[in-house]
Design a protein around this motif. Structure first.
Motif, PDB file in Angstrom:
ATOM      1  N   TRP A  75      65.319 -60.421  12.867  1.00  0.00           N
ATOM      2  CA  TRP A  75      65.549 -61.110  14.139  1.00  0.00           C
ATOM      3  C   TRP A  75      66.929 -60.814  14.715  1.00  0.00           C
ATOM      4  O   TRP A  75      67.084 -60.722  15.940  1.00  0.00           O
ATOM      5  CB  TRP A  75      65.326 -62.609  13.952  1.00  0.00           C
ATOM      6  N   ASN A  76      67.929 -60.636  13.866  1.00  0.00           N
ATOM      7  CA  ASN A  76      69.241 -60.249  14.390  1.00  0.00           C
ATOM      8  C   ASN A  76      69.216 -58.856  14.991  1.00  0.00           C
ATOM      9  O   ASN A  76      69.995 -58.546  15.892  1.00  0.00           O
ATOM     10  CB  ASN A  76      70.298 -60.328  13.287  1.00  0.00           C
ATOM     11  N   SER A  77      68.346 -57.995  14.484  1.00  0.00           N
ATOM     12  CA  SER A  77      68.246 -56.642  15.059  1.00  0.00           C
ATOM     13  C   SER A  77      67.736 -56.695  16.488  1.00  0.00           C
ATOM     14  O   SER A  77      68.083 -55.840  17.312  1.00  0.00           O
ATOM     15  CB  SER A  77      67.336 -55.766  14.195  1.00  0.00           C
ATOM     16  N   MET A  78      66.900 -57.689  16.797  1.00  0.00           N
ATOM     17  CA  MET A  78      66.459 -57.896  18.184  1.00  0.00           C
ATOM     18  C   MET A  78      67.591 -58.464  19.026  1.00  0.00           C
ATOM     19  O   MET A  78      67.887 -57.997  20.128  1.00  0.00           O
ATOM     20  CB  MET A  78      65.283 -58.873  18.232  1.00  0.00           C
ATOM     21  N   PHE A  79      68.218 -59.489  18.503  1.00  0.00           N
ATOM     22  CA  PHE A  79      69.260 -60.198  19.239  1.00  0.00           C
ATOM     23  C   PHE A  79      70.453 -59.289  19.531  1.00  0.00           C
ATOM     24  O   PHE A  79      71.113 -59.440  20.562  1.00  0.00           O
ATOM     25  CB  PHE A  79      69.702 -61.415  18.417  1.00  0.00           C
ATOM     26  N   SER A  80      70.730 -58.345  18.631  1.00  0.00           N
ATOM     27  CA  SER A  80      71.905 -57.484  18.777  1.00  0.00           C
ATOM     28  C   SER A  80      71.560 -56.099  19.306  1.00  0.00           C
ATOM     29  O   SER A  80      72.390 -55.189  19.257  1.00  0.00           O
ATOM     30  CB  SER A  80      72.624 -57.354  17.438  1.00  0.00           C
ATOM     31  N   ASP A  81      70.325 -55.907  19.781  1.00  0.00           N
ATOM     32  CA  ASP A  81      69.921 -54.683  20.483  1.00  0.00           C
ATOM     33  C   ASP A  81      69.824 -53.453  19.592  1.00  0.00           C
ATOM     34  O   ASP A  81      69.923 -52.322  20.063  1.00  0.00           O
ATOM     35  CB  ASP A  81      70.865 -54.388  21.660  1.00  0.00           C
ATOM     36  N   GLU A  82      69.608 -53.661  18.295  1.00  0.00           N
ATOM     37  CA  GLU A  82      69.286 -52.518  17.441  1.00  0.00           C
ATOM     38  C   GLU A  82      67.831 -52.113  17.632  1.00  0.00           C
ATOM     39  O   GLU A  82      67.471 -50.954  17.421  1.00  0.00           O
ATOM     40  CB  GLU A  82      69.536 -52.872  15.976  1.00  0.00           C
ATOM     41  N   LEU A  83      67.001 -53.067  18.002  1.00  0.00           N
ATOM     42  CA  LEU A  83      65.592 -52.826  18.261  1.00  0.00           C
ATOM     43  C   LEU A  83      65.181 -53.508  19.563  1.00  0.00           C
ATOM     44  O   LEU A  83      65.792 -54.486  19.978  1.00  0.00           O
ATOM     45  CB  LEU A  83      64.724 -53.353  17.111  1.00  0.00           C
ATOM     46  N   TYR A  84      64.126 -52.974  20.160  1.00  0.00           N
ATOM     47  CA  TYR A  84      63.566 -53.539  21.383  1.00  0.00           C
ATOM     48  C   TYR A  84      62.199 -54.130  21.061  1.00  0.00           C
ATOM     49  O   TYR A  84      61.328 -53.447  20.503  1.00  0.00           O
ATOM     50  CB  TYR A  84      63.441 -52.442  22.444  1.00  0.00           C
ATOM     51  N   SER A 273      54.209 -52.259  14.097  1.00  0.00           N
ATOM     52  CA  SER A 273      54.802 -51.581  15.267  1.00  0.00           C
ATOM     53  C   SER A 273      55.293 -52.599  16.291  1.00  0.00           C
ATOM     54  O   SER A 273      55.030 -52.493  17.480  1.00  0.00           O
ATOM     55  CB  SER A 273      53.787 -50.625  15.899  1.00  0.00           C
ATOM     56  N   SER A 274      56.021 -53.608  15.790  1.00  0.00           N
ATOM     57  CA  SER A 274      56.446 -54.709  16.646  1.00  0.00           C
ATOM     58  C   SER A 274      57.700 -54.414  17.452  1.00  0.00           C
ATOM     59  O   SER A 274      58.081 -55.207  18.310  1.00  0.00           O
ATOM     60  CB  SER A 274      56.688 -55.962  15.797  1.00  0.00           C
ATOM     61  N   ALA A 275      58.372 -53.304  17.168  1.00  0.00           N
ATOM     62  CA  ALA A 275      59.605 -52.992  17.883  1.00  0.00           C
ATOM     63  C   ALA A 275      59.862 -51.496  17.835  1.00  0.00           C
ATOM     64  O   ALA A 275      59.291 -50.772  17.005  1.00  0.00           O
ATOM     65  CB  ALA A 275      60.779 -53.750  17.272  1.00  0.00           C
ATOM     66  N   THR A 276      60.721 -51.041  18.709  1.00  0.00           N
ATOM     67  CA  THR A 276      61.089 -49.627  18.779  1.00  0.00           C
ATOM     68  C   THR A 276      62.574 -49.521  19.084  1.00  0.00           C
ATOM     69  O   THR A 276      63.254 -50.525  19.300  1.00  0.00           O
ATOM     70  CB  THR A 276      60.310 -48.902  19.888  1.00  0.00           C
ATOM     71  N   THR A 277      63.072 -48.281  19.121  1.00  0.00           N
ATOM     72  CA  THR A 277      64.447 -48.059  19.570  1.00  0.00           C
ATOM     73  C   THR A 277      64.509 -47.838  21.075  1.00  0.00           C
ATOM     74  O   THR A 277      65.599 -47.656  21.621  1.00  0.00           O
ATOM     75  CB  THR A 277      65.072 -46.842  18.860  1.00  0.00           C
ATOM     76  N   ASP A 278      63.370 -47.860  21.752  1.00  0.00           N
ATOM     77  CA  ASP A 278      63.376 -47.715  23.207  1.00  0.00           C
ATOM     78  C   ASP A 278      64.296 -48.761  23.832  1.00  0.00           C
ATOM     79  O   ASP A 278      64.386 -49.899  23.363  1.00  0.00           O
ATOM     80  CB  ASP A 278      61.970 -47.903  23.769  1.00  0.00           C
ATOM     81  N   ASN A 279      64.980 -48.390  24.884  1.00  0.00           N
ATOM     82  CA  ASN A 279      65.816 -49.320  25.641  1.00  0.00           C
ATOM     83  C   ASN A 279      66.961 -49.902  24.820  1.00  0.00           C
ATOM     84  O   ASN A 279      67.453 -50.998  25.119  1.00  0.00           O
ATOM     85  CB  ASN A 279      64.959 -50.468  26.206  1.00  0.00           C
ATOM     86  N   THR A 280      67.376 -49.193  23.784  1.00  0.00           N
ATOM     87  CA  THR A 280      68.540 -49.604  22.995  1.00  0.00           C
ATOM     88  C   THR A 280      69.525 -48.435  22.938  1.00  0.00           C
ATOM     89  O   THR A 280      69.143 -47.280  23.176  1.00  0.00           O
ATOM     90  CB  THR A 280      68.165 -49.985  21.552  1.00  0.00           C
ATOM     91  N   PRO A 281      70.788 -48.707  22.596  1.00  0.00           N
ATOM     92  CA  PRO A 281      71.757 -47.610  22.462  1.00  0.00           C
ATOM     93  C   PRO A 281      71.419 -46.645  21.337  1.00  0.00           C
ATOM     94  O   PRO A 281      71.942 -45.527  21.302  1.00  0.00           O
ATOM     95  CB  PRO A 281      73.074 -48.346  22.166  1.00  0.00           C
ATOM     96  N   PHE A 282      70.541 -47.042  20.415  1.00  0.00           N
ATOM     97  CA  PHE A 282      70.248 -46.220  19.240  1.00  0.00           C
ATOM     98  C   PHE A 282      69.157 -45.177  19.507  1.00  0.00           C
ATOM     99  O   PHE A 282      68.942 -44.288  18.690  1.00  0.00           O
ATOM    100  CB  PHE A 282      69.850 -47.133  18.074  1.00  0.00           C
ATOM    101  N   ARG A 283      68.507 -45.270  20.634  1.00  0.00           N
ATOM    102  CA  ARG A 283      67.444 -44.315  20.949  1.00  0.00           C
ATOM    103  C   ARG A 283      67.990 -42.897  21.113  1.00  0.00           C
ATOM    104  O   ARG A 283      67.317 -41.910  20.807  1.00  0.00           O
ATOM    105  CB  ARG A 283      66.719 -44.734  22.230  1.00  0.00           C
TER     106      ARG A 283
END
Length: 447
Positions: A75-84, A273-283
């Motif tokens: 959940w922190n990965s969502m909140f901190s924009d590691e995942l979308y 497949s609940s999240a991706t790197t799309d729309n994050t700085p890590f993409r």
């Protein structure tokens, strides 16, 4: 993750059928006796304070920590924009947007209570072991290990939450909790050193015990350095971090035995497949082996593969898939080096540049840099740090530290991707308390 027998609180449960209730008290008693559910592996709370249960308590600390770590990392990965977020459930979208209210049920079920339970488990275990073990608690590796896990839970709470109440008390600030983490780490180091000395005094010396004491000591030192850095106490952070060997690693361990023992990153990324790197700085970090991705899979988007903190990481550009078990690095000599480099970046910029180029080489396809100073050097150090600690629960604490002490805001802002109704990212930088905590804690101020 180790499976444990349960510690039961309160009276034993008795089961009764609806028919038994209708027939009257006498029949109810008979049916209750017939249907009474007994768990021979359970331990009554009143019986826990016995020497034979101390290892059970210590293992319970590890189990609760790992369960909490799995959830908060996701959940922190969502909140901190590691995942979308790719799910449509509105609470998960709000987490990705950083618009979390006290009533958010996901936070109230999977996040806040899990990390508080892990924190309580560590504190409670240490208190009980001190009572049962007496003077020997000061040389017992189980006490040192439980203290060290407590350090990390305190750090996680302070990095995540806007305010932190313990056991229905008034909320404390993150800085208050970081200071408590440091004090707890000092105690862990003291006990670990004493445990090592006792092991070395035995004939023959038990090498495994001395290694375990060193591991726990270094785990606590990394935790103390992490807390001190987040307090901007740079000198203290360096003092702790410089004691940690460069090759040191400490892991959370997961298993494919059951869903409860799987790492949530695996189940949500690979299985759902609940999240991706799309729309994050890590993409856009495709050339770095520390953040490999699988490529486009239908409309799902770019799903990262195992990053470098995971035992399933294979160091290739293609990458390896996440696995349900394995290990995740949670403290290391590498982190200690990053802490020293950040804390001494003005006084020793060459040290930071050396670490940067070493990590660029590790990531592959990144050329060395030179001549960086000041803001440019710190920016590059932050970039390498986010790559090395991707998806291992460092990012949110880092973002909050950068904003507080460097006035650098790396949280995503502006329009929320794919929104058709003008939604934007919120301005939250920390998790609020849950509605259950607010309603159940008489020491939380009401409007």
């Amino acid at each position: 993750m180790r499976k444990l027998h349960s510690v039961r609180r309160g009276p034993r449960p008795r089961l009764a059928t609806l028919g038994a209730l209708v027939l009257g008290a006498a029949v109810v008693g008979a049916c209750n006796e017939f249907l009474q559910a007994e768990n021979p592996g359970a331990v009554e709370e009143s019986d826990v304070n016995q020497p034979q249960y101390m290892s059970l308590l210590a293992n319970g600390v590890i189990s609760e920590f790992q369960a909490a770590f799995s959830n908060i990392t996701w959940w922190n990965s969502m909140f901190s924009d590691e995942l979308y977020n790719r799910q449509t459930f509105f609470e998960e979208i709000l987490i990705d947007q950083r618009r979390v209210g006290p009533e958010n049920g996901t936070n109230g079920t999977f996040i806040y209570p899990r990390i508080q339970r892990a924190r309580f488990s560590a504190d409670d275990a240490v208190s009980r072991m001190k009572i049962v073990l007496g003077d020997s608690a000061g040389v017992d590796i189980r006490v040192a290990r439980s203290l060290a896990y407590g350090v990390m839970t305190y750090n996680y709470l302070a990095e995540m939450l806007c305010e932190i109440p313990f056991d229905a008390q008034a909320p404390q600030t993150p800085d208050d909790v970081f200071r408590k983490a440091i004090a707890k780490a000092d105690s862990a180091v003291t006990v670990a050193n004493a445990a090592k000395a006792r092991a070395k005094a035995r004939t023959p010396i038990v090498a495994a015990d001395t290694l375990a004491a060193d591991s726990v000591r270094n785990f606590a030192l990394v935790g103390a350095a992490r807390a001190a850095l987040n307090l901007n106490d740079r000198a203290r952070a360096v003092t702790y971090a410089q004691q940690v060997p460069a090759a040191f690693n400490f892991f959370a361990t997961f298993s494919n035995n059951s869903t409860a023992e799987n790492h949530r990153i695996w189940s949500n990324l690979t299985a759902a497949s609940s999240a991706t790197t799309d729309n994050t700085p890590f993409r856009d970090m495709a050339g770095d082996v520390r953040i490999p991705r699988s490529g486009v899979t239908g409309v799902t988007g770019l799903i990262p593969r195992s990053p470098s903190s995971y035992s399933s990481f294979d160091g290739t550009a293609t990458g390896a898939p996440f696995v349900p078990g394995g290990t995740v690095r949670i403290a290391s000599g590498l982190e200690a080096r990053y802490i020293v480099a950040e804390a001494q970046i003005e006084s020793n910029p060459a040290q930071a540049l050396t670490l940067i180029n070493e990590r660029r080489a590790f990531g592959r396809l990144q050329q060395p840099v030179s001549g960086l100073t000041g803001t440019a050097l710190l920016t590059e150090l932050r970039d390498q740090r986010r790559r090395d600690f991707y998806l291992d629960n460092h990012r949110l604490g880092d973002l909050r530290r950068y904003l507080k002490y460097y006035q650098v805001n790396e949280f995503q802002r502006g329009p929320y991707p794919t929104s058709t109704t003008g939604e934007t990212y919120g301005d939250q930088t920390c998790w609020p308390l849950t509605l259950a905590e607010i309603n159940g804690n008489p020491n939380i101020p009401r409007p």
